[in-house]
Design a protein around this motif. Structure first.
Motif, PDB file in Angstrom:
ATOM      1  N   LYS B 138       0.868  -1.051   0.018  1.00  0.00           N
ATOM      2  CA  LYS B 138      -0.071  -0.156   0.121  1.00  0.00           C
ATOM      3  C   LYS B 138       1.005   1.355   0.103  1.00  0.00           C
ATOM      4  CE  LYS B 138      -4.105   1.403   2.185  1.00  0.00           C
ATOM      5  NZ  LYS B 138      -5.144   1.116   3.068  1.00  0.00           N
ATOM      6  N   ALA B 139       0.590   2.092  -0.807  1.00  0.00           N
ATOM      7  CA  ALA B 139       1.174   3.454  -0.848  1.00  0.00           C
ATOM      8  C   ALA B 139       0.404   4.487  -1.584  1.00  0.00           C
ATOM      9  CB  ALA B 139       2.489   3.451  -1.413  1.00  0.00           C
ATOM     10  N   SER B 140       0.917   5.618  -1.382  1.00  0.00           N
ATOM     11  CA  SER B 140       0.384   6.760  -2.229  1.00  0.00           C
ATOM     12  C   SER B 140       0.926   6.781  -3.532  1.00  0.00           C
ATOM     13  CB  SER B 140       0.659   8.083  -1.635  1.00  0.00           C
ATOM     14  OG  SER B 140       0.270   8.416  -0.601  1.00  0.00           O
ATOM     15  N   VAL B 141      -0.051   6.767  -4.663  1.00  0.00           N
ATOM     16  CA  VAL B 141       0.374   6.874  -5.841  1.00  0.00           C
ATOM     17  C   VAL B 141       1.154   8.248  -6.182  1.00  0.00           C
ATOM     18  CG1 VAL B 141      -0.329   6.534  -8.132  1.00  0.00           C
ATOM     19  CG2 VAL B 141      -1.367   5.243  -6.513  1.00  0.00           C
ATOM     20  N   ASP B 142       0.547   9.132  -6.095  1.00  0.00           N
ATOM     21  CA  ASP B 142       0.724  10.339  -6.158  1.00  0.00           C
ATOM     22  C   ASP B 142       0.027  11.475  -5.139  1.00  0.00           C
ATOM     23  OD1 ASP B 142      -1.547  11.009  -7.307  1.00  0.00           O
ATOM     24  OD2 ASP B 142      -0.684  10.891  -9.247  1.00  0.00           O
ATOM     25  N   PHE B 145      -3.860  10.080  -5.711  1.00  0.00           N
ATOM     26  CA  PHE B 145      -4.456   8.538  -5.513  1.00  0.00           C
ATOM     27  C   PHE B 145      -3.592   7.957  -4.541  1.00  0.00           C
ATOM     28  CE2 PHE B 145      -5.224  10.270  -9.852  1.00  0.00           C
ATOM     29  CZ  PHE B 145      -6.472  10.111  -9.993  1.00  0.00           C
ATOM     30  N   LEU B 146      -4.040   6.760  -4.127  1.00  0.00           N
ATOM     31  CA  LEU B 146      -3.235   5.806  -3.488  1.00  0.00           C
ATOM     32  C   LEU B 146      -3.819   4.538  -3.908  1.00  0.00           C
ATOM     33  CD1 LEU B 146      -4.893   3.736  -1.106  1.00  0.00           C
ATOM     34  CD2 LEU B 146      -4.974   6.037   0.032  1.00  0.00           C
ATOM     35  N   GLY B 147      -2.785   3.548  -3.817  1.00  0.00           N
ATOM     36  CA  GLY B 147      -3.177   1.917  -4.267  1.00  0.00           C
ATOM     37  C   GLY B 147      -2.869   1.185  -3.365  1.00  0.00           C
ATOM     38  N   SER B 148      -3.590  -0.075  -3.197  1.00  0.00           N
ATOM     39  CA  SER B 148      -3.349  -1.023  -2.356  1.00  0.00           C
ATOM     40  C   SER B 148      -3.777  -2.522  -2.899  1.00  0.00           C
ATOM     41  CB  SER B 148      -4.430  -0.917  -1.323  1.00  0.00           C
ATOM     42  OG  SER B 148      -4.381  -2.083  -0.392  1.00  0.00           O
ATOM     43  N   ALA B 149      -2.833  -3.299  -2.744  1.00  0.00           N
ATOM     44  CA  ALA B 149      -2.969  -4.744  -3.539  1.00  0.00           C
ATOM     45  C   ALA B 149      -2.793  -5.619  -2.230  1.00  0.00           C
ATOM     46  CB  ALA B 149      -2.229  -4.750  -4.538  1.00  0.00           C
ATOM     47  N   TYR B 168      -6.754  -2.209  -5.722  1.00  0.00           N
ATOM     48  CA  TYR B 168      -7.472  -1.052  -6.059  1.00  0.00           C
ATOM     49  C   TYR B 168      -6.952   0.233  -5.937  1.00  0.00           C
ATOM     50  CZ  TYR B 168      -7.988  -0.388  -0.965  1.00  0.00           C
ATOM     51  OH  TYR B 168      -7.899  -0.329   0.290  1.00  0.00           O
ATOM     52  N   VAL B 169      -7.055   1.342  -6.541  1.00  0.00           N
ATOM     53  CA  VAL B 169      -6.589   2.492  -6.642  1.00  0.00           C
ATOM     54  C   VAL B 169      -7.982   3.543  -6.100  1.00  0.00           C
ATOM     55  CG1 VAL B 169      -4.975   2.307  -8.190  1.00  0.00           C
ATOM     56  CG2 VAL B 169      -7.129   3.203  -8.848  1.00  0.00           C
ATOM     57  N   GLN B 170      -7.791   4.536  -5.065  1.00  0.00           N
ATOM     58  CA  GLN B 170      -8.721   5.370  -4.729  1.00  0.00           C
ATOM     59  C   GLN B 170      -8.153   6.825  -4.508  1.00  0.00           C
ATOM     60  OE1 GLN B 170      -9.960   3.643  -0.864  1.00  0.00           O
ATOM     61  NE2 GLN B 170      -9.015   5.400   0.189  1.00  0.00           N
ATOM     62  N   THR B 171      -9.042   7.586  -4.672  1.00  0.00           N
ATOM     63  CA  THR B 171      -8.617   9.038  -4.682  1.00  0.00           C
ATOM     64  C   THR B 171      -8.253   9.416  -3.090  1.00  0.00           C
ATOM     65  OG1 THR B 171     -11.068   9.635  -4.266  1.00  0.00           O
ATOM     66  CG2 THR B 171     -10.343   9.551  -6.489  1.00  0.00           C
ATOM     67  N   THR B 172      -7.327  10.301  -2.954  1.00  0.00           N
ATOM     68  CA  THR B 172      -7.191  10.970  -1.766  1.00  0.00           C
ATOM     69  C   THR B 172      -7.421  12.526  -1.840  1.00  0.00           C
ATOM     70  OG1 THR B 172      -5.195  11.322  -2.247  1.00  0.00           O
ATOM     71  CG2 THR B 172      -5.701   9.309  -1.092  1.00  0.00           C
ATOM     72  N   SER B 173      -8.026  13.082  -2.890  1.00  0.00           N
ATOM     73  CA  SER B 173      -7.937  14.461  -3.101  1.00  0.00           C
ATOM     74  C   SER B 173      -9.346  15.161  -3.347  1.00  0.00           C
ATOM     75  CB  SER B 173      -6.841  14.971  -4.251  1.00  0.00           C
ATOM     76  OG  SER B 173      -7.405  14.415  -5.154  1.00  0.00           O
TER      77      SER B 173
END
Lengths: 299, 451
Positions: B138-142, B145-149, B168-173
């Protein structure tokens, strides 16, 4: 130059009216109290935990989600203290401006030098934090540094009230500096005082007042005391003129009381944070009371 | 030193800039300006005082003459550690969870009267097994977004299966408490379905989750959630999915095979009590959906509705020491289509019935390391239509139930050992006494869990 001076005077003379208050989500009581000191009337502070709670084990409760939803500034301890629940709140309900790295995300531990930063780390050492010991609050000099960082953030988030934050920071520091000097003067007699602690959450107090930690009731950080470990502690403290066993309000006193019964060393329940005892109702009370109780134990 | 100069500069600035207004200046204006000047002067003096005291502090600590051991307070600023710029500095947080068990059952059969269930919902194999080994990245993409597998390795009938549990990827903003998510994830339905098995309070999922959701329903799709701006917690959300597995299954991917919607509310009562209530639905369409090891087929609409509740009490709010958790879910499934029991040779028989199931459980943590828990779960199938008499869909007058008791011990936050006893009566004359012994351990990143 002229224009910027003009702009400055206009800002001072005509502050934007009816600005909504800055909603501060403070994870711990000490940071909630500091936020109220520096923000004053310009902020609304929500404190996510109480002095009776071991904040590391808090749950991402529904009430915290709705408070996070309203937050303009998340002001927490950091150094992984809230690792089990703060990320859930931020991902579920935190706005874009309070995510890590944004001005609305302030972690106190990022602004002070941390103790016990492990050179190598392994969980066989217990629940040690890779960033160092997170329990930074019990050194008033840290509080002063963090107050400045907080005022800077508030000025970024709520530029219209810059003057308010500057004024309040200055008056806080004007009060805090002599208080710190006074606590250090009173605390000088505690230098070298031997104590037993429950958990390593007293490290900054011990370092600040140059106390000496003789033993820890937990065999490893985060692992509750065991009978065999307590016996080893008893052997280690006997005949060493240990003055006190320090216990926080949220720590189970059973092990400390057992040791006190066997060794005759008194248990002192220190407030640990704001609200940890009747007299520790604010930050000043927290330190005054801590020093008073320690001096009582080591006359 | 520089204080008079600063003052002079401020004065000069004030004079030049006030001159255009001088004609109209009243006493009050002058008073106001004086006050402002005074404030500026005060602010500068404070700043200088602070700088001076900081310099003094630094000199003091440099000279090592500090009376107290206050090294920790050296104003080091946020950049205490210089970040290394190696290839691994951007690695996501990585956690591995070991979940192994021993199971012993007194009954060889584990049919569930009146239901055809999916592969994951079946009773697990007996004996020693590494149930599931989960890896999470799991980590922030930018900044948006963040991604988790979560990848799970599991043994099933002698074969090692690698399953993408979530990716999945999800929004953080997004503002306003809105989160959009895409990829594969556990559908927000009831309470337990969204949890990974290692976070459960019991060694197995309760009956309704096994029967209606194939233990846990995750699917490929998109979802959106919105935490409402209310003083108490309230959240609504919805999603559209491929319809990848039981209870959907069989969709060719050309259509949305499953829909989900939910609403949740909750709050805290003082510092000690927290609660959450939810209502949710999963609307699916099965096309040749296979159950009971491919012996029962279903085609048609399968709509599931769930009510869930959770109540947590910790004395003084300090759940490190003691805690009571009560939790329950009620499910209603409405199926409209046709069933065929291949083994019983029924052929496709029209089926339009409602089934239900529920569980309640309580867990009591009486010591930082010890917890005990009890759970009861039960199912109620519909009366089978005449054409399905004697098939798997015919419950023969028996409502399946399970009663469970468990004890677990956690050495630290990262390890847990559990012993559980189940009494399962899932079909007539099928009385199963089960002993489950389980370990759950995690290495790597410190996980975070929802309420």
């Amino acid at each position: 130059m002229r224009y910027s001076i003009l702009a400055f005077f206009f800002l001072v003379a005509f502050p934007v009216q009816a600005q909504a208050k800055v909603n501060i989500f403070a994870c711990e009581p000490e940071w909630g109290a500091l936020a109220q000191e520096i923000g004053g009337e310009a902020v609304d502070v929500y404190t996510a935990s109480t002095a009776a709670q071991n904040v590391h084990f808090l749950r991402a409760k529904p009430g915290l989600l709705s408070a996070m939803r309203q937050a303009d500034l998340v002001f927490c301890n950091g150094a992984a203290l809230e690792a089990g629940w703060l990320p859930v709140l931020l991902q579920k309900a935190g706005g874009p401006d309070v995510q890590p790295g944004k001005p609305g995300h302030l972690l106190a531990a990022d602004h002070v030098k941390k103790l016990d930063v492990p050179a190598r780390i392994d969980r066989s050492m217990g629940d040690v934090h890779p960033d160092g010991n997170p329990h930074i609050l019990l050194n008033p000099r840290n509080i002063g540094i963090i107050a400045e960082a907080l005022a800077d953030r508030l000025k970024t988030i709520d530029a219209a009230n810059r003057q308010n934050y500057d004024n309040r920071l200055n008056s806080f520091l004007r009060r805090w500096k002599p208080l710190t000097d006074e606590w250090e003067r009173l605390g000088a007699s505690l230098r070298g005082m031997k104590v037993v602690v429950y958990h390593t959450n007293w490290a900054y107090l011990i370092n600040w007042l140059a106390l000496e930690s003789t033993a820890t009731l937990e065999p490893k950080p985060g692992i509750p005391p065991t009978a065999s470990h307590l016996k080893a502690v008893l052997t280690a403290v006997e005949g060493h003129d240990v003055k006190a066993i320090l216990v926080a309000p949220f720590e189970n006193p059973e092990a400390a009381e057992w040791l006190a019964g066997k060794s005759g060393i008194p248990v002192i329940r220190l407030p640990y944070t704001v609200g940890g005892s009747d007299k520790a109702g604010d930050l000043e009370g927290l330190f005054s009371e801590t020093i008073r109780l320690l001096r009582e134990a080591s006359p | 030193m520089s204080r008079p100069m600063l003052l002079a500069a401020a004065l000069a600035g004030a004079v030049t800039m006030t001159s255009p207004f001088a004609y109209a200046a009243s006493d009050a204006d002058i008073q106001a300006l004086r006050a402002e000047l005074q404030a500026m002067k005060q602010a500068y003096e404070d700043k200088i005082d602070r700088l001076e005291s900081r310099i003094a502090d630094m000199e003091e600590s440099k000279a090592g003459q500090s009376a107290m051991g206050n090294q920790s307070a050296a104003p080091s600023g946020p950049a205490a550690a210089v970040p290394s710029v190696g290839d691994n500095s951007m690695n996501p947080s990585l956690g591995v969870i070991f979940n192994g068990r021993y199971g012993n059952y007194t009954e060889s059969e584990s049919e569930i009267a009146g239901f055809a269930i999916g592969h994951e919902g079946e009773r697990p194999d007996e004996g020693l097994r590494i149930d599931e080994t989960e890896m999470n990245f799991k980590a922030s993409v930018d900044d948006k977004f963040l991604g988790s597998a979560t990848i799970a390795f599991a043994e099933h009938e002698g074969e090692t299966e690698v399953e993408v549990e979530e990716a999945y990827v999800q929004t953080t903003s997004l503002p306003g408490g809105v989160v959009a998510r895409a990829g594969r994830f556990f559908v927000p339905l009831g309470y337990l379905n969204e949890l990974h098995a290692h976070a459960d309070d019991f060694a197995d999922r309760p009956l309704p989750n096994r029967v209606f959701l194939d233990r846990s329903y995750g699917d490929d799709g998109v979802g959106i959630s919105w935490v409402l701006p209310t003083d108490f917690y309230s959240e609504i959300g919805a999603g559209g999915f491929r319809g990848r597995g039981f209870p959907a299954e069989g969709g060719d991917g050309g259509d949305i095979g499953a829909w989900n919607a939910y609403a949740r509310t909750g709050g805290d009562i003082g510092d000690e009590i927290s609660w959450r209530l939810g209502i949710s639905t999963l609307q699916t369409r099965g096309i040749d959906r296979a159950g009971n090891e491919d012996s029962v087929l279903f085609e048609g609409d399968s709509d599931l509705y769930a009510l869930d509740g959770r109540w947590v009490w910790a004395p003084g709010g300090n759940n490190r020491e003691r805690e009571v958790i009560l939790q329950g879910e009620y499910f209603l499934r409405d199926e409209d289509g046709a069933y065929e029991d291949v083994d019983a040779g029924t052929g496709f028989v029209a089926y339009d019935e409602t089934q239900s199931g529920w569980y309640v459980q309580g867990v009591y943590k009486f010591d930082p390391q010890w917890r005990v828990g009890a759970r009861y779960s039960a199912l109620s199938s519909a009366d089978a239509p005449a054409g399905l008499a004697g098939s798997a869909l015919d419950d023969d007058g028996h409502n399946p139930w399970t009663a469970s008791g468990m004890v677990d011990w956690s050495n630290s936050e990262f390890s847990r050992l559990r012993v559980q006893y189940n009494r399962e009566e899932l079909a007539g004359e099928q009385e199963d006494n089960q002993l489950l012994i389980q370990y759950i351990m995690s290495i790597g990143a410190h996980g975070a869990h929802p309420f």
